[in-house]
Write a protein that holds these residues in place. Structure first.
Motif, short mmCIF file in Angstrom:
data_model
loop_
_atom_site.label_atom_id
_atom_site.label_comp_id
_atom_site.label_asym_id
_atom_site.label_seq_id
_atom_site.Cartn_x
_atom_site.Cartn_y
_atom_site.Cartn_z
N GLU B 122 0.87 -1.18 0.00
CA GLU B 122 0.00 0.00 0.00
C GLU B 122 0.91 1.23 0.00
OE1 GLU B 122 -3.84 -0.20 2.06
OE2 GLU B 122 -3.13 -2.01 3.03
N THR B 124 1.28 5.29 1.00
CA THR B 124 0.80 6.41 1.81
C THR B 124 1.67 7.61 1.53
OG1 THR B 124 0.29 4.80 3.55
CG2 THR B 124 0.19 7.12 4.15
N TYR B 157 -2.00 10.85 4.02
CA TYR B 157 -3.24 10.33 3.42
C TYR B 157 -2.86 9.11 2.60
CZ TYR B 157 -1.60 12.50 -0.88
OH TYR B 157 -0.84 12.83 -1.98
N ASN B 158 -3.82 8.23 2.41
CA ASN B 158 -3.57 7.02 1.65
C ASN B 158 -3.56 7.33 0.16
OD1 ASN B 158 -3.71 4.99 3.91
ND2 ASN B 158 -5.73 5.93 4.12
N GLY B 159 -2.56 6.81 -0.52
CA GLY B 159 -2.47 6.96 -1.97
C GLY B 159 -2.80 5.64 -2.65
N ARG B 160 -2.46 5.54 -3.91
CA ARG B 160 -2.86 4.38 -4.70
C ARG B 160 -1.61 3.59 -5.11
NH1 ARG B 160 -7.44 1.25 -5.79
NH2 ARG B 160 -6.75 0.00 -7.55
N ALA B 161 -1.48 2.37 -4.60
CA ALA B 161 -0.32 1.54 -4.89
C ALA B 161 -0.27 1.11 -6.36
CB ALA B 161 -0.32 0.30 -3.99
N SER B 162 -1.43 0.94 -6.98
CA SER B 162 -1.45 0.40 -8.34
C SER B 162 -0.88 1.36 -9.37
CB SER B 162 -2.88 0.01 -8.76
OG SER B 162 -3.69 1.15 -8.89
N SER B 163 -0.69 2.62 -9.00
CA SER B 163 -0.13 3.56 -9.98
C SER B 163 1.32 3.91 -9.66
CB SER B 163 -1.00 4.81 -10.10
OG SER B 163 -1.20 5.43 -8.86
N PHE B 248 -7.28 12.70 -4.72
CA PHE B 248 -7.73 11.41 -5.23
C PHE B 248 -7.22 11.25 -6.67
CE2 PHE B 248 -11.46 8.62 -6.62
CZ PHE B 248 -10.99 7.49 -5.98
N GLN B 249 -7.99 11.66 -7.67
CA GLN B 249 -7.54 11.49 -9.05
C GLN B 249 -6.41 12.44 -9.43
OE1 GLN B 249 -8.54 8.85 -11.22
NE2 GLN B 249 -8.90 8.39 -9.06
N ALA B 252 -3.49 10.05 -8.83
CA ALA B 252 -3.64 8.60 -9.06
C ALA B 252 -3.16 8.15 -10.43
CB ALA B 252 -5.10 8.19 -8.88
N PHE B 253 -2.57 9.04 -11.21
CA PHE B 253 -2.19 8.67 -12.59
C PHE B 253 -0.73 8.26 -12.69
CE2 PHE B 253 0.14 12.59 -13.33
CZ PHE B 253 -0.40 13.42 -12.38
N GLY B 254 0.01 8.33 -11.57
CA GLY B 254 1.40 7.88 -11.63
C GLY B 254 2.21 8.40 -10.47
#
Lengths: 417, 417
Positions: B122, B124, B157-163, B248-249, B252-254
């Motif tokens: 994950e 963060t 804050y939580n970010g996005r691991a998939s990107s 959020f977005q 989330a793009f990289g």
């Protein structure tokens, strides 16, 4: 669609949550066995790992079900999902020629322990309930006006997958940092404003590529199923930490989900439209299907030692303003890759009446107007020992699609410092 | 500590990023081979999967390195991490008796492709740079005053691991929803205010249990290593979406990371204290070690077609207010489970002078004061084709601990709708 009759007698009751029409997916164990995939039918669980091992189910050249999660099936995609559902329906239908072979593979649910039904890849929580957003505005900012973006964006934020747990897992009251409005300095200790959030969780089944946005209709087809979701919240921790970057430790101590994944296929007859758009959405957020579902929801609370639980709220998933497909489309619109096992919380589900509010913050209006349980006790927020239960049912023609309760008891905070 | 000499000659240059003192961990492939674990030494990569297969490294009864990630080693814990470092140092040191056996296992880095060095569990992102927080306040809210909680909480804050992607991966300019201040309705399209954030990423090596908080000193010992991290940001998308639940977005793009994990052990000689506390921290946030590191950082920008890159910022990781250990302690304080492979972004690193600012938002003061590159071009935000590079070095006594550049080129937005 009427009730589909099964040779598992308990599954034919109009009020049973797990008829043949449902066939939800979970992970179970008995005794010393390893957890593995199972399918609920009436009061029984079909040991689908065993059914696969015996050749009764053969969707792929490699095993899918002798693992403690459904992610492998999710990654196979919608054609295999549909084939499995068709095969399970044939095996368990009244008059099935394979009843004799399947019957020994049924395990009484009462003897099983249920585990997390999936590996949660990442967890995202949304804020798609209009009544909830208005209530929170009124309580926290003195005005029910929605944030300026709310009618245009399905607002979401990333949560923490590592704290998502299966129903029945006790949750310790979290320690954290808070500051009373009149205090000069913050202090550390157990949360005093512990709350629930009544939500549905949508589970992403097939992923999307990094850099590749998706449409709402593509998003709809990517959703594998739904669970009930309780996004436990520490309002005092959240209130002090959330500006400017959003909730963090106020939401990271536990998120409970119901143990059975109810498939999107089982819910298909219960599709419901989102309410009329108050502002026209941008074209990327338009889809061709009704994206919500008519699912009756209840919240129950039971203090430790009380002889029964009291219903404290009743509402419906169709109260939401945005659908899971709209949320998923927005989530990927900038190119964020989505993966099998991603979990999307709907946001707190609150209807227009106070009896329909999906959090204690709203039910007790921030603790200022405590409510009374059937047992005579009053509550503003959760007290140690309280058990909170979410329940969900879609009512069909002579049958019910149930989710299995999402239950959690709050234990005292751990000693610290 | 002086330079440790290696029989790999290129590793003995005082300015080379990968001397024997460093030994960073990456994942590489050559030709058609599968990606596997490797260790940088000078201009070469030690194929540690091959070294393990040949019995030159034998830390466990099962293989650790014939996989495209270092998570398996992380989960072994600090004693095994130390044993590996000791063994690698012995194998590669000048005068090693095993030089002859190891030499055939070296691959020229110039012939290798580098991949993600870990599976990010994950992600963060924090906000621990005081100058950055003040700059953003001044730009966005008209006042450099810090948020009320900033001096008390390492805000995250939580970010996005998939990107999260490895250096060299191109990033498409994201499409998204924005609203100009004077517009009545939002619009959809490519971001016009695309930015970087210069950060360090701390990688959690050993996890913590659900429900179990940790101390700052425990957190410090859990950190496996560090990478450079570019938290690409779309300021216009972020500005419209972030109230009330955070980015959020727009994020989330990289998120790009450098390809080599520099271990906490290699950085040990470069520990630096956090600055004096302007407000006393709560006791749970106190630890016994200096938690920052003296790492010189640079940001370079190269427009497409330009013959060289221009340095646009120079600062130091020790400018931060909170350490990664403090952030990790706070992350788990309510009981949030932390796992091997969790990635913690430090927050944007900006020093007090404009030349030390770690984002274009700050360097061009929201685009209002564009800066000029050495090639004569000016920039407010990133234009299509621009390549952005982060570089980091810790300077020792006759040696350098480098990270390997964190590079990303921005490609045009994909067509949509």
């Amino acid at each position: 669609m009427p009730l589909l009759k099964s040779w598992v007698a308990s599954a034919n009751d109009a009020n049973h949550p797990f008829p043949l029409n449902n066939l939800p997916y979970g992970v179970f164990s008995t005794g010393e066995d390893d957890p593995r995939c199972g399918v609920a039918i009436g009061d029984m669980i079909l040991d689908i790992a065993a059914a696969e091992a015996e050749g009764l189910i053969a969707l792929t050249d490699y095993p899918l079900f002798d693992v403690p999660y459904w992610n492998d099936l999710m990654e196979e995609g919608p054609a295999v999902w549909a084939a499995l559902r068709e095969r399970l329906t044939a095996l368990l239908a009244k008059g099935s020629k394979e009843q004799e072979a399947v019957e020994p593979l049924l395990v009484p649910m009462a003897e099983a322990t249920l585990h997390m039904p999936l590996v949660v890849s990442e967890y995202t929580d949304f804020y798609a309930g209009k009544q909830h957003a208005q209530n929170m505005g009124a309580i926290l900012r003195g005005s029910p006006d929605l944030p300026a973006n709310w009618l245009h964006i399905p607002i979401g934020y990333n949560g923490r997958a590592s704290s998502v747990v299966v129903s029945g897992t006790p949750i310790h009251r979290p320690n954290g940092q808070t500051k009373a409005p009149d205090a000069e300095m913050p202090s550390f200790g157990p949360s005093k404003r512990l709350d629930i959030e009544l939500e549905m969780g949508a589970i992403v089944g097939t992923g999307s590529e990094f850099g590749q946005p998706i449409t709402v209709d593509e998003a709809d087809a990517m959703i594998f199923g739904y669970v009930l979701l309780n996004d436990w919240s520490a309002r005092d921790i959240q209130g002090w930490e959330y500006q400017p970057l959003g909730p963090f430790q106020g939401k990271a101590f536990g998120t409970s989900i119901s143990p059975w994944i109810v498939t999107a296929s089982a819910l298909e007859p219960f599709r419901a439209p989102t309410p009329p758009r108050e502002k026209q959405l941008l074209p990327y957020l338009s889809g061709s299907k009704d994206g919500l579902y008519n699912i009756e929801l209840e919240v129950l609370m039971q203090p430790e030692g009380a002889d029964h639980a009291s219903v404290i709220a009743r509402t419906n998933y169709s109260r939401m303003y945005y659908s899971a497909a709209e949320q998923l489309c927005h989530h990927a619109i900038g190119g964020c890759a989505m993966n099998a096992g991603d979990l999307l919380g709907s946001g707190t589900i609150s209807g227009p009446e106070r009896s329909e509010f999906g959090s204690l913050m709203e039910l007790s209006w921030a603790g200022r107007e405590p409510f009374t349980l059937e047992t005579g006790e009053t509550r503003g927020f959760i007290e140690d020992g309280d058990t909170l239960t979410l329940r969900g049912n879609a009512r069909g023609d002579g049958y019910t699609i149930g989710f299995g309760d999402c239950v959690g008891q709050i234990l005292p905070a751990k000693a610290w410092g």
